[in-house]
Motif scaffolding. Structure first.
Motif, mmCIF file in Angstrom:
data_model
loop_
_atom_site.group_PDB
_atom_site.id
_atom_site.type_symbol
_atom_site.label_atom_id
_atom_site.label_comp_id
_atom_site.label_asym_id
_atom_site.label_seq_id
_atom_site.Cartn_x
_atom_site.Cartn_y
_atom_site.Cartn_z
ATOM 1 N N TRP A 143 31.439 32.393 48.132
ATOM 2 C CA TRP A 143 31.335 33.704 47.501
ATOM 3 C C TRP A 143 32.495 33.833 46.520
ATOM 4 O O TRP A 143 33.650 33.678 46.883
ATOM 5 N N TYR A 155 27.245 35.153 45.491
ATOM 6 C CA TYR A 155 27.046 33.959 46.318
ATOM 7 C C TYR A 155 26.746 32.772 45.416
ATOM 8 O O TYR A 155 26.065 32.906 44.400
ATOM 9 N N ALA A 199 33.642 40.352 47.604
ATOM 10 C CA ALA A 199 33.391 39.874 48.973
ATOM 11 C C ALA A 199 33.683 40.942 50.015
ATOM 12 O O ALA A 199 34.460 40.741 50.952
#
Length: 243
Positions: A143, A155, A199
């Motif tokens: 990520w 991703y 993230a």
């Protein structure tokens, strides 16, 4: 008879005090504090600063104040015009607590404040969620967290850059055995702004994080099994989330 009369007088005085409080605009303690103990009540009463939109489930991660890493995680389920509590548990957020609204930055150790959709999940195996689910491999799942890289807050498969999240490794260590993507600083909620943070997930854990929301696995999986694409998480301090 005297006991009944005394009780009636006390009740009358209490009612009068309540009317006086309402007349001068002083909220009763139970109403003022309901959003602290039951954010689902606050959502039903329009006492939240963010709207649920079309969500059927809203997960709250509420901290007492800024700088606090411990939060109360509560899932609310829409029942007609009202919201009912499905689950409540202890959780943790960033090691430096919550950032104020709009102030989250990459690497600051803070969790973002706001309301975000949840549209996908990942981990070692689908626990039965309605969200699109990605089963991670032993290696090569990443990520992006590298500012300036085209994969920032996305991703990707391949060799993870040093500053990026190695999802495969973190799954093997435990936190990402189950995770839900929080759409902070990413579509469909917003365009990606490099440096504003990346993230952000709900994942397994029992202590402060780098910016995610962590909780015990059984509770996380219970929540995951109810979530539908477009359901929301509202995360922040009491002051930031409730009117």
């Amino acid at each position: 008879m005297r006991k009944c009369s005394a009780a009636m007088r006390i009740a009358a005085l209490s009612a009068a005090a309540g009317l006086v409080a309402m007349a001068v605009g002083i909220p009763r303690a139970s109403a003022r504090e309901s959003h602290v103990s039951d954010p689902c009540w606050a959502l039903s009463q329009g006492q939240t600063r963010y709207e649920p939109g079309g969500a059927r489930h809203v997960v709250f991660a509420v901290a007492a104040g800024y700088g606090t890493t411990e939060v109360t995680v509560t899932e609310c389920v829409r029942k007609g015009r009202f919201w009912k509590q499905f689950l409540t548990t202890l959780g943790h957020v960033g090691r430096n607590g919550y950032a104020e609204p709009g102030a989250k930055r990459e690497g600051d150790g803070k969790s973002p404040t706001g309301s975000y959709t949840m549209t996908e999940a990942f981990g070692e195996g689908d626990p039965g969620t309605w969200l699109p689910y990605r089963s991670l491999r032993a290696s090569g799942d990443c990520w992006g967290s590298t500012i300036g890289d085209s994969r920032y807050n996305r991703y990707y498969r391949g060799a993870c850059l040093p500053d990026d999240e190695n999802l495969s490794q973190l799954m093997q260590r435990g936190p990402y055995k189950q995770s839900v993507v929080v759409n902070y600083n990413r579509p469909p909620d917003s365009p990606i702004v490099h440096g504003a943070g990346s993230a952000i997930f709900m994942h397994i854990g029992s202590g402060p994080t780098a910016g995610c929301v962590a909780m015990a696995r059984p509770e996380l999986e219970s929540i995951m099994r109810t979530l539908l694409p477009g359901d929301r998480i509202m995360m922040g301090t009491r002051q930031a989330l409730f009117r």
